[in-house]
Design a protein around this motif. Structure first.
Motif, short mmCIF file in Angstrom:
data_model
loop_
_atom_site.label_atom_id
_atom_site.label_comp_id
_atom_site.label_asym_id
_atom_site.label_seq_id
_atom_site.Cartn_x
_atom_site.Cartn_y
_atom_site.Cartn_z
N ASP A 296 0.78 -1.15 -0.21
CA ASP A 296 0.17 -0.03 0.07
C ASP A 296 0.74 1.38 0.03
OD1 ASP A 296 -2.44 -1.56 0.16
OD2 ASP A 296 -2.32 -1.45 2.26
N GLY A 297 2.05 1.05 -0.18
CA GLY A 297 3.00 2.26 -0.57
C GLY A 297 3.42 2.99 0.98
N VAL A 298 3.07 2.11 2.00
CA VAL A 298 3.67 2.83 3.34
C VAL A 298 4.00 1.92 4.23
CG1 VAL A 298 1.98 4.91 3.06
CG2 VAL A 298 1.09 2.80 4.16
N GLU A 299 3.60 0.52 4.34
CA GLU A 299 3.82 -0.38 5.20
C GLU A 299 5.11 -1.38 4.85
OE1 GLU A 299 2.92 -0.70 7.93
OE2 GLU A 299 1.12 0.68 8.08
N PRO A 300 6.28 -1.34 5.58
CA PRO A 300 7.45 -2.12 5.04
C PRO A 300 7.09 -3.58 5.50
CG PRO A 300 7.78 -0.70 6.90
CD PRO A 300 6.80 -0.29 6.46
N TYR A 301 7.29 -4.41 4.56
CA TYR A 301 7.28 -5.98 4.78
C TYR A 301 8.54 -6.49 4.33
CZ TYR A 301 2.19 -6.43 5.29
OH TYR A 301 0.77 -6.35 5.65
N LEU A 302 9.01 -7.25 5.28
CA LEU A 302 10.60 -7.55 5.07
C LEU A 302 10.48 -8.72 3.95
CD1 LEU A 302 13.24 -8.10 6.30
CD2 LEU A 302 12.62 -9.69 7.61
N VAL A 303 11.63 -8.55 2.98
CA VAL A 303 11.71 -9.40 2.02
C VAL A 303 13.01 -10.22 2.31
CG1 VAL A 303 12.67 -9.68 -0.46
CG2 VAL A 303 10.97 -7.77 0.17
N GLU A 304 14.12 -9.73 2.72
CA GLU A 304 15.40 -10.37 3.36
C GLU A 304 16.23 -9.44 3.77
OE1 GLU A 304 17.87 -11.37 -0.73
OE2 GLU A 304 16.35 -12.47 -0.54
N CYS A 305 17.49 -9.93 4.49
CA CYS A 305 18.54 -9.08 5.04
C CYS A 305 19.57 -9.46 5.00
CB CYS A 305 17.92 -8.68 6.37
SG CYS A 305 19.19 -7.70 7.44
N ALA A 306 20.85 -8.65 4.65
CA ALA A 306 22.32 -9.55 4.64
C ALA A 306 22.82 -8.63 5.62
CB ALA A 306 22.84 -9.05 3.28
N GLY A 307 23.76 -9.63 6.36
CA GLY A 307 24.66 -9.11 7.57
C GLY A 307 25.84 -8.25 6.97
N ARG A 308 26.03 -7.62 6.29
CA ARG A 308 26.94 -7.09 5.58
C ARG A 308 26.76 -5.67 4.80
NH1 ARG A 308 25.72 -7.46 0.40
NH2 ARG A 308 24.42 -9.31 -0.09
N LEU A 309 27.68 -4.88 4.17
CA LEU A 309 27.49 -3.85 3.40
C LEU A 309 26.65 -4.23 2.21
CD1 LEU A 309 30.98 -2.33 3.88
CD2 LEU A 309 28.76 -1.18 4.88
N PRO A 310 26.10 -3.43 1.39
CA PRO A 310 25.24 -3.61 0.36
C PRO A 310 26.36 -3.70 -0.92
CG PRO A 310 25.26 -1.52 0.82
CD PRO A 310 26.10 -2.08 2.08
N GLY A 311 25.91 -4.46 -1.86
CA GLY A 311 26.68 -4.64 -3.11
C GLY A 311 25.87 -3.37 -4.20
N ASP A 312 25.93 -3.94 -5.42
CA ASP A 312 25.30 -2.96 -6.53
C ASP A 312 25.65 -1.67 -6.56
OD1 ASP A 312 24.01 -5.03 -7.63
OD2 ASP A 312 21.96 -4.42 -7.19
#
Length: 420
Positions: free
Chosen positions: A283-299
């Motif tokens: 709904d554009g407002v509620e964050p639902y968890l997809v996944e999480c990495a315990g490190r700095l980001p890539g990309d």
């Protein structure tokens, strides 16, 4: 980063990370630990040794998940920080930090973040918003879950990165093919042959803006957050096409994302380090968890953050791991964005436009990441992308427009693959 030389343990031989550490750490202060087969395959010993900060490269079980340190206690006595290079070295990094008595994620938290089934269980126990999910034992379980969710779901490995093996499933899809494809997907260039593939999940398909949060954590408290907006190419493989930051979300939504990240830290018992969490805003407002990495980001998100906020995220990450509390800018001074490039399937005959893309005003870096003679395919993971453009602007959307314009200049001549 000034001060007397001490030992920094880097678990996983990430050459790009070592290049950044070379700018901030004393000469001869880094010990690199990596799996022997990866060191041999990529000639990484010789390449790492070219960095002045590197004192030695050690063969060791850098991708072990059993919670024991990849180094003996005698090798850790002078350690002041332990730094992960790869997704696959997160658990060994936490174990090494615990053995050395320096700040780190904690082995339990690291193992939870490396296994998306454990992460789902921890998030559920904490009452966090996330998609409905199950761990399928076979394709029949996949069929049953899909049928219960309108034939729309997501199948993915519990322990890969870069969208490897992630498959979006819709009505009419061949579920046996999807199952086999996801199970066959590999990340062999970054994982050791000693690593054993883990479990799989099938999840409810959620819809809404997709974002990530880049977070520094100290002693279980979130001390800095950036929110990044992302775009994903259409199709069965949700490969990220670009990122912009800072996010264009309303302040109230960004605050919810920050709160959700603290809830996530509490749920997994995370200690000290960096998190790269991914969310869908239902709904554009509620964050639902997809996944999480315990490190700095890539990309390229780390250089985007540096371009937008100033300073060095990697330096501040190392300072956090040393037990310090660096003060980072809360607001970005400008926007930054990356746009990735694809090539038609086949064998690359020629690459055009990279220099022209790099000359566009506002472009910080541009290049093709595939060379003449390389085989390319439609992107099934982040490793299949063919180039990138990083740009800056007054805000994130302007930076994204510049990156998109410049990326359109990078083109490929490709010989089509032979028919089966």
């Amino acid at each position: 980063m000034s001060g007397a030389a001490s030992t920094y343990i880097v678990v996983g031989c990430g050459l790009a990370l070592l290049g950044e550490l070379d700018k901030i750490l004393p000469a001869g202060s880094v010990t690199v630990v990596e799996e022997a087969d990866l060191l041999d395959a990529g000639d990484l010993r010789a390449k790492a040794a070219k960095r002045a900060c590197v004192a030695e490269v050690v063969d060791g079980p850098a991708q072990r998940h059993d919670g024991s340190s990849p180094l003996p206690p005698s090798a850790l006595t002078a350690a002041v920080a332990v730094i992960p290079s790869w997704e696959y070295s997160v658990v060994a990094t936490a174990a090494c930090a615990e053995a050395a008595g320096v700040p780190g994620a904690g082995v339990r938290a690291a193992r939870t973040l490396r296994d998306k089934v454990l992460l789902r269980e921890a998030a559920a126990a904490a009452g966090m918003r996330q998609p409905q999910w199950t761990e399928p034992a076979d394709v029949d379980d996949l069929r049953a879950f899909a049928a219960a969710h309108g034939d729309a779901c997501v199948l993915k490995p519990a322990d890969r990165q870069a969208s490897v093996g992630v498959r979006l499933i819709g009505p009419g899809d061949d579920l046996r093919h999807a199952w086999d494809e996801s199970h066959a997907a590999d990340d062999a260039k970054l994982r050791s042959a000693n690593w054993t593939p883990g479990r799989f999940l099938v999840e409810q398909r959620l819809h809404g803006p997709e974002i990530s949060a880049e977070v520094l954590v100290a002693d279980g408290r979130v001390i800095w957050v950036n929110v990044t907006d992302k775009t994903v190419w259409p199709g069965t493989h949700p490969v990220e096409a670009g990122h912009l930051l800072p996010s264009v979300l309303d302040a109230s939504v960004r605050a919810r994302v920050a709160e959700a990240n603290q809830q996530l830290v509490d749920a997994v018992g995370y200690g000290t380090g960096a998190l790269h969490s991914e969310w869908i805003l239902v709904d554009g407002v509620e964050p639902y968890l997809v996944e999480c990495a315990g490190r700095l980001p890539g990309d390229a998100i780390v250089p985007l953050i540096d371009l937008a906020y100033g300073g060095s995220l990697i330096e501040d990450f190392v300072r956090v791991l040393r037990g310090e509390r660096p003060e980072r800018p809360v607001r970005a001074a400008r926007g930054a964005a990356v746009r990735f490039v694809t090539a038609p399937a086949g064998v690359v005959r020629a690459v055009h436009g990279a220099d022209e893309a790099g000359a566009v005003e506002g472009v910080f870096a541009a290049g093709a990441t595939v060379a003449v003679g390389a085989s390319v395919r439609p992107p099934a993971s982040s490793w299949d992308r063919a180039g990138h453009v990083l740009a800056v602007g007054d805000d994130g959307p302007e930076a994204a427009r510049i990156a998109e314009q410049a990326a359109s200049l990078i083109t490929f001549e490709v010989d089509a693959p032979a028919a089966d």
